[in-house]
Design an enzyme around this catalytic site. Structure first.
Site, PDB file in Angstrom:
ATOM      1  N   LYS A  25      44.720  37.816  42.803  1.00  0.00           N
ATOM      2  CA  LYS A  25      45.776  36.950  43.380  1.00  0.00           C
ATOM      3  C   LYS A  25      47.126  37.942  43.619  1.00  0.00           C
ATOM      4  O   LYS A  25      47.100  39.139  43.270  1.00  0.00           O
ATOM      5  CB  LYS A  25      46.125  35.703  42.564  1.00  0.00           C
ATOM      6  CG  LYS A  25      45.073  35.064  42.803  1.00  0.00           C
ATOM      7  CD  LYS A  25      45.253  33.596  42.107  1.00  0.00           C
ATOM      8  CE  LYS A  25      44.250  32.596  42.259  1.00  0.00           C
ATOM      9  NZ  LYS A  25      44.245  31.205  41.647  1.00  0.00           N
ATOM     10  N   ARG A  84      37.283  33.354  35.864  1.00  0.00           N
ATOM     11  CA  ARG A  84      36.719  33.304  37.402  1.00  0.00           C
ATOM     12  C   ARG A  84      37.056  34.405  38.075  1.00  0.00           C
ATOM     13  O   ARG A  84      38.318  34.656  38.256  1.00  0.00           O
ATOM     14  CB  ARG A  84      36.894  31.813  38.076  1.00  0.00           C
ATOM     15  CG  ARG A  84      36.753  31.667  39.267  1.00  0.00           C
ATOM     16  CD  ARG A  84      37.129  30.266  39.956  1.00  0.00           C
ATOM     17  NE  ARG A  84      36.403  30.046  41.393  1.00  0.00           N
ATOM     18  CZ  ARG A  84      36.749  30.873  42.422  1.00  0.00           C
ATOM     19  NH1 ARG A  84      38.049  31.257  42.485  1.00  0.00           N
ATOM     20  NH2 ARG A  84      36.401  30.372  43.811  1.00  0.00           N
TER      21      ARG A  84
END
Length: 287
Positions: A219, A259
């Site tokens: 991210k 994840r």
């Protein structure tokens, strides 16, 4: 291992490998868009040591447009069917009950819903009736609108309160307690500062009383680490080292699963945590 076994795992932090069957995901959109390519990638993810393969056909990057139901089904069902047939534990990353139902029929055994059941009123009744493991993320709206809602007085307190409220609603609707996993939703309706505040307080998430999934992989806030002010973040594919650091933080905090896109390096990083924990002194009274 079955999905039930994985949900009950507490001795180590599991690894969920991402398989994006999309043309526009922020990290690898288009790279695995065709089913044959996605299946090959899923096999690689499984071989690298993923405990779960998370197959999704809808990008949730900021501003992403939603595909039709038929297009989402076209993307994910062949991939799920093949990977599940080969023995992989597959979760479907979807906000739609119709897609979840078709994915389970194709072999998926976990539903990973970034909306926590808010996006589709049929989702919760479906997973309750099917007695499926369900991952519910903290969510304040779809990609096009979520950053306008990234306003908090105390992000940790408010995320935990909102997740607890959703937990209570899901359990009240009939979802079994041992089938629910919660996700704080890094990057969803959250600024970089919000993400860092949540990462700094990961052990506090255990107060919610359910296994926690952490999705920090690649991210943008990680891509800004070490970059001078004003410079753009590193490209997503160059954020795996920073991602591995967040996975180590999750494991040290005792979270259930991470994840990630780069499964192989994550598995190696978590093996270091496991080795250290295996040599940790036994606390007095724990024998």
């Amino acid at each position: 291992m079955t999905a039930a076994d994985l949900l009950a795992e507490r001795d180590r932090t599991l690894v969920m490998g991402v398989v994006n069957v999309t043309p526009d995901s922020f990290s690898d959109g288009g790279e695995w868009f065709e089913p044959a390519a996605a299946i090959r990638h899923g096999r690689d993810v499984w071989a690298a040591g993923a405990d779960i393969i998370d197959v999704g056909g809808e990008s949730t990057r900021p501003g992403a447009e939603r595909p039709s139901v038929s297009e989402e089904l076209r993307r994910v069902i062949p991939v799920i069917r093949e990977l599940a047939a080969e023995g992989a534990v597959v979760s479907v990353d979807t906000m739609r009950a119709e897609v979840a139902e078709a994915a389970v029929a194709a072999g998926a055994v976990i539903v990973n819903d970034v909306s926590g059941g808010h996006a589709d009123p049929d989702m919760v009744p479906y997973v309750v009736g099917a007695r499926l493991p369900y991952i519910a993320m903290h969510w304040r709206g779809h990609s096009a609108e979520m950053y306008a809602r990234a306003v908090y007085d105390d992000v940790l307190e408010e995320v935990c309160r909102e997740l607890a409220s959703r937990r209570d609603e899901l359990l009240g609707a009939g979802l079994a307690e041992d089938l629910l996993v919660l996700d704080p939703g890094l990057g969803f309706a959250k600024t970089a500062d919000h993400n860092w505040a949540l990462l700094a307080a990961l052990p506090r998430l255990h107060h919610l009383g359910h296994p926690i999934l952490l999705g920090a992989s690649r991210k943008a806030f990680l891509g800004r680490v070490g970059r001078p002010p004003g410079e753009p973040p590193r490209p997503p594919a160059e954020r795996d080292l920073e991602t591995a650091a967040t996975s180590v933080m999750a494991a040290m905090a005792g979270l259930w699963c991470v994840r990630v896109h780069d499964v192989a390096r994550t598995v190696r990083a978590l093996a270091v945590v496991e080795a250290a924990q295996a040599h940790a002194p036994v606390e007095e009274g724990a024998r």
